[in-house]
Design an enzyme around this catalytic site. Structure first.
Site, PDB file in Angstrom:
ATOM      1  N   LYS B  82       0.866  -1.180   0.000  1.00  0.00           N
ATOM      2  CA  LYS B  82       0.000   0.000   0.000  1.00  0.00           C
ATOM      3  C   LYS B  82       0.904   1.232   0.000  1.00  0.00           C
ATOM      4  CE  LYS B  82      -3.953   1.904   2.640  1.00  0.00           C
ATOM      5  NZ  LYS B  82      -4.836   1.698   3.821  1.00  0.00           N
ATOM      6  N   SER B 157      -9.856   1.674   2.818  1.00  0.00           N
ATOM      7  CA  SER B 157      -8.979   2.480   1.985  1.00  0.00           C
ATOM      8  C   SER B 157      -7.930   1.674   1.230  1.00  0.00           C
ATOM      9  CB  SER B 157      -8.267   3.497   2.873  1.00  0.00           C
ATOM     10  OG  SER B 157      -7.388   2.828   3.777  1.00  0.00           O
ATOM     11  N   SER B 181     -10.124  -0.841   6.911  1.00  0.00           N
ATOM     12  CA  SER B 181      -9.491  -0.634   5.604  1.00  0.00           C
ATOM     13  C   SER B 181      -8.786  -1.849   5.028  1.00  0.00           C
ATOM     14  CB  SER B 181      -8.507   0.531   5.673  1.00  0.00           C
ATOM     15  OG  SER B 181      -9.203   1.746   5.686  1.00  0.00           O
TER      16      SER B 181
END
Lengths: 478, 489
Positions: B82, B157, B181
């Site tokens: 990420k 997210s 997330s």
């Protein structure tokens, strides 16, 4: 005209003597090239996190113990949020609701010998900010983050001081104490010990405090005195002219001797304090507390009492010698080297202090070290030299002319003349030229004797043993 | 079959060990596939072929001299991160214009740990800006598409982290989970995703959103893979004061344990109205599988969990408002081209650098921390966190794990919630509580709804009970095939 009472409280930022910063491993050394001592933590790089330096905690605890304060066994770090270029994270990590040290106090001694207990509110750990640098850049400012994250212990008093003199006495006592404890180097020029002074005035007898103004960042006792004096008269003049004092932060300008309100860092001073989620509560364990307690040095008050009782010094001398650690250790080193304690005390408070003051030196920088002073004093005690000659020897040692007391005495031929044959000869020579004084003396004028002894001393270039000369003259004129 | 695009991490390790494939071949394959599907899915923000292939080559060289051992159990296995994890020399954007050109000067501990385990970094994955979002629609670098249906969101997210593994662009990825997330996108993309106990993975070098809630975790196809990945990621880090100082643990150790006697707590609050019927049905069927495996279900109650969302939307924005203050245009990141003075520079740089959702949260956070409001909001939220934690503590007196749906709705259409923040926030209603309490929680595939969208089962464990949770999910996966479904892309 109303009588005004001055109310003063101090907030002192003492830089702790840790090798690395409070939340990072960067060096705290002063004076490095800009931004060379700033790690990703100090630069507030994304993802960087603070980690508590236990050394800073230990120093804070040491201070708390020294002033008889409550050590909070669990204290909290909070974020103080505001934007400023020298504050890289956009917040300062400080202690807000629960500081590590609470309460306690210090006894100050004023010039007239009066003492006063100054209560402390708290002392809390926090990080220092960086520095904005304006000189080297045209239209822009630079930021040096070497200082960012330097550990500070902010020591806050209650508003209990009533004069600039008390404030200065407090600041000096605190300055001595933190150096005693070896938690702060006390270097004011480098900003290791900076005072913010809150000043307000109120009509004598009024209970409520007046509105205070805070004089920021005073880094010398002289400026502190000047700044408070100016601020007090300014506030009184304002009120007497019918104006109200606005709460403000002010700066002292040493060139003009005036204080001036500065722009606030953020117009609305809402720092939005909240506990820093990156740092768990700071816990002082039993083990840590016990260890620090065991390592506490003798504190100034205890040392003063001991100097009085152990060495038979007057309270005043003991107080002067124990006020700062370096002087105290100089004194004890000299005494331990064999010299008479009272004589050593007199010499330190007299000749040594005067010479240091004259050359603006600290006792650690004294060209005449404690052992040498001890030797000098020993030579007075054993009658080798007189007090007067000792001063000459001291000066020679101070200027570096010779390395040892005996070498100076030898080289300059300063050894006291105690040989009675030699002395009698000199006395006879002087008496032969002193008919008038002899007559005076025989007529009962005691002063005439002193004049004769003086002439003998002079004739011997100060080396004659004064007591012996006295005896010989009296005997010869009897 | 020796190895294919959808091989698991465990299978990939075996293929590497058996010399069926090299690290360079793996890296090349996934890089090619990522590049080819980038215009469709937009899963990556940054790919750096040269760096990745160099890493892969190093892994192969090590293997050649016998470096694949206990110290580097995942030598040569690709992983994508990420774009919230700093990696020295890699651009790290956090999905924001603010950091569009930010090159990280150091490497996060988790990535260091994974590199030490031998993993090869494939690239940096797209995400909601500063991890604020549940649909990956707030990324400055564009939305990530759900590989199962590109008209739908991948969740957020960590949307890129989920889409990339689901689409076979990498066998594994990292995410972060502040309010769900990892778990919600894992559900939306039919993956297994784990948020460990707070403090198990270091936060050092991960851009902070809400420091007391953020936790790193893995995405993979299976619980077995998640265990392997967590073995690499976890560990005490002296650079993170909130990191748990405890010995390393082998999260794979209990995978094979049978579930007989496992007590599964079903909070009635997770099974009421508000849960889409297709989800409720899939979860019920999955629970039937668990019972068949020997688990016993018991009803529990978490009465304070209903306050999770309001508590979260005080704590998270409050911490974020402070954490994001460092993005001020002074030292790095976006700085406005023109400004009149310092204050103007701050205002313009931040106004230009941050997107709407980030600004919204900074405003909320600044408000709740303001003088006079702190007690009413932040302090109250803190009390709710403790109450919720007590609810769970009581529940664990009668059960070993808590289960329920990961999210109340399956993957939704782009734009369907983006105008209504509250509606969007409610998507995290079941996941947020584990962040507030710091407990471990995971999501594993457990079926589809009537429109074919994937449903996730959330397992919330007691503190540090990751090994048991992974065991539970693994046993389920041995008995089912949902995790073996792949999108045809």
């Amino acid at each position: 005209m109303a009588q005004w009472e001055v109310v003063i409280g101090l907030e002192t930022h003492t830089q702790l003597t840790t090798v690395s910063k409070i939340f990072s491993g960067s060096s705290t050394e002063f004076g490095a090239a800009p931004n060379t001592q700033a790690s990703v933590v100090d630069l507030a790089m994304p993802g960087a996190l603070p980690v508590m330096n236990r050394g800073a905690v230990e120093r804070a605890v040491k201070f708390g113990l020294a002033i008889g304060a409550k050590i909070n066994r669990r204290s909290i770090f909070a974020r103080k949020n505001y934007f400023y270029p020298d504050l890289p994270k956009g917040y300062q990590i400080s202690q807000f609701e629960t500081p590590i040290v609470q309460g306690g106090g210090l006894t100050i001694t004023l010039d007239d010998g009066a003492t006063k207990f100054i209560e402390l509110t708290r002392a809390h750990l926090e990080e220092d900010a960086g520095k904005s640098v304006h000189e080297q850049f045209d239209a822009e400012s630079g930021v040096d983050l070497n200082r960012a994250g330097t550990p500070l212990l902010e020591i806050v008093t209650e508003p209990v001081m009533r004069s600039a003199k008390e404030a200065i006495a407090y600041a000096k006592t605190l300055h001595n104490l933190v150096r005693y404890l070896d938690i702060c180097d006390g270097n004011m020029q480098e900003g290791s010990f900076r005072c913010d002074v809150n000043v307000s005035v109120r009509p004598m007898g009024q209970k409520e405090f007046g509105t205070r103004r805070e004089i920021k960042n005073l880094n010398s006792f002289k400026f502190m005195q000047q700044a408070i004096d100016y601020e007090v008269q300014w506030q009184i003049a304002e009120i007497e002219d019918g104006r109200k004092i606005q709460q403000a932060t002010v700066l002292f300008n040493p060139d003009t001797g005036e204080t001036k309100a500065m722009r606030s860092k953020e117009d609305a001073m809402d720092y939005r304090y909240f506990p820093d989620p990156d740092l768990p509560p700071l816990v002082v364990s039993d083990e840590m507390l016990a260890r620090i307690k065991a390592s506490m040095p003798e504190l100034p008050e205890a040392k003063c009492a001991r100097f009085s009782s152990q060495y038979g010094l007057s309270h005043y001398d003991a107080l002067l010698l124990s006020q700062d650690g370096s002087t105290a250790s100089y004194f004890e080193t000299a005494v331990n080297a064999g010299a008479d304690a009272k004589l050593v005390a007199n010499w330190i408070l007299g000749e040594v202090s005067a010479s240091l003051n004259r050359e603006d030196k600290t006792i650690e920088q004294s060209p005449v070290n404690a052992v040498r002073l001890s030797n000098l004093v020993a030579r007075i005690s054993d009658g080798t030299i007189s007090h007067k000659i000792a001063k000459t020897v001291f000066e020679a040692l101070w200027s570096g002319e010779a390395a040892s007391v005996d070498a100076v005495i030898e080289a300059k031929g300063l050894k006291q003349i105690s040989d009675s044959g030699t002395l009698e000869k000199i006395v006879d020579e002087v008496l032969a030229k002193s008919a008038a004084q002899i007559a005076d003396y025989k007529a009962g004028k005691e002063k005439a004797l002193m004049s004769i002894v003086g002439m003998v001393m002079k004739a011997s270039q100060g080396k004659a043993n004064p007591a012996q000369v006295n005896d010989i003259v009296r005997r010869k004129l009897a | 079959m020796s190895w294919n695009t959808f091989s698991t991490v465990a299978e990939t390790v075996k293929a590497l060990n058996d010399k069926k494939v090299s690290a360079v071949e793996l890296a090349t394959h996934y890089l090619d596939r990522a590049a080819a599907l980038q215009p469709v899915l937009n899963a990556y923000v940054t790919l750096d072929r040269e760096k990745t292939l160099a890493d892969a080559k190093t892994a192969d060289d090590k293997r050649a001299v016998g470096g694949a051992d206990v110290a580097a159990p995942l030598l040569g296995v690709p992983v994508a991160h990420k774009d919230i994890y700093l990696i020295d020399g890699w651009r790290t954007t956090c999905g924001s214009k603010m950091l569009e050109n930010f090159i990280a000067p150091y490497t996060s501990t988790v990535v260091q740990n994974m590199s030490a385990a031998g993993m090869v970094t494939l690239g940096k994955l797209n995400m909601d800006e500063f991890a604020m979002g549940s649909s990956n629609e707030t990324s400055y670098f564009g939305t990530v598409k759900n590989p199962w249906d590109i008209s739908r969101v991948p969740g957020g997210s960590s949307g890129g982290s989920a889409a990339s593994v689901a689409a076979g662009l990498t066998p594994a990825s990292t995410g972060t989970d502040t309010g769900g997330s990892i778990r919600q996108p894992a559900m939306f993309c039919n993956l297994t995703g784990l948020k460990p106990t707070y403090g198990v993975c270091s936060r050092f070098g991960i851009i902070a959103f809400a420091s007391s809630l953020d936790q790193a975790g893995p995405f993979a196809q299976t619980a077995e893979d998640c265990a392997l990945l967590l073995n690499a990621m976890a560990g005490f880090d002296p650079n993170d004061a909130t990191s748990l100082d405890r010995p390393k643990e082998n999260y794979s150790r209990d995978l094979a344990k049978p579930l007989a006697g496992l007590r599964v707590g079903l909070p009635k609050e997770f099974f009421g109205e508000g849960v889409a019927s297709g989800i409720a049905k899939a979860v019920d069927e999955a629970l039937a599988v668990y019972r068949k495996l020997g688990a016993v279900t018991v009803e529990v109650s978490l009465p304070n969990v209903k306050y999770s969302v309001p508590a979260y939307y005080v704590v998270a924005p409050a911490e974020a408002s402070s954490n994001l203050s460092r993005f001020d245009g002074v030292r790095y990141g976006h700085r406005a081209a023109e400004y009149s003075d310092l204050m103007d520079m701050y205002k313009r740089s931040r106004a230009e650098g941050f997107g709407a959702e980030v600004k919204r949260r900074i405003l909320i956070g600044t408000y709740v921390l303001s003088l006079g409001y702190y007690d009413a909001y932040y302090l109250q939220a803190g009390k709710l966190r403790r109450l919720i934690a007590e609810d769970f503590k009581r529940a664990y007196e009668v059960c070993d794990v808590v289960m329920g749906p990961t999210a109340p709705e399956t993957a939704f259409q782009f734009g369907s919630k983006s105008d209504d923040p509250v509606k969007m926030y409610l998507n995290d209603i079941f996941t947020i509580c584990a962040n507030l309490t710091g407990q471990p929680a995971m999501s594993h595939p457990c079926g589809v709804d009537e429109s074919g969208q994937h449903v996730g089962m959330q397992i919330i464990g007691n503190y540090l009970d990751e090994a048991r949770m992974l065991n539970v999910a693994h046993q389920f996966q041995l008995a089912t095939d949902w995790h073996k479904c792949h999108p045809s892309i």
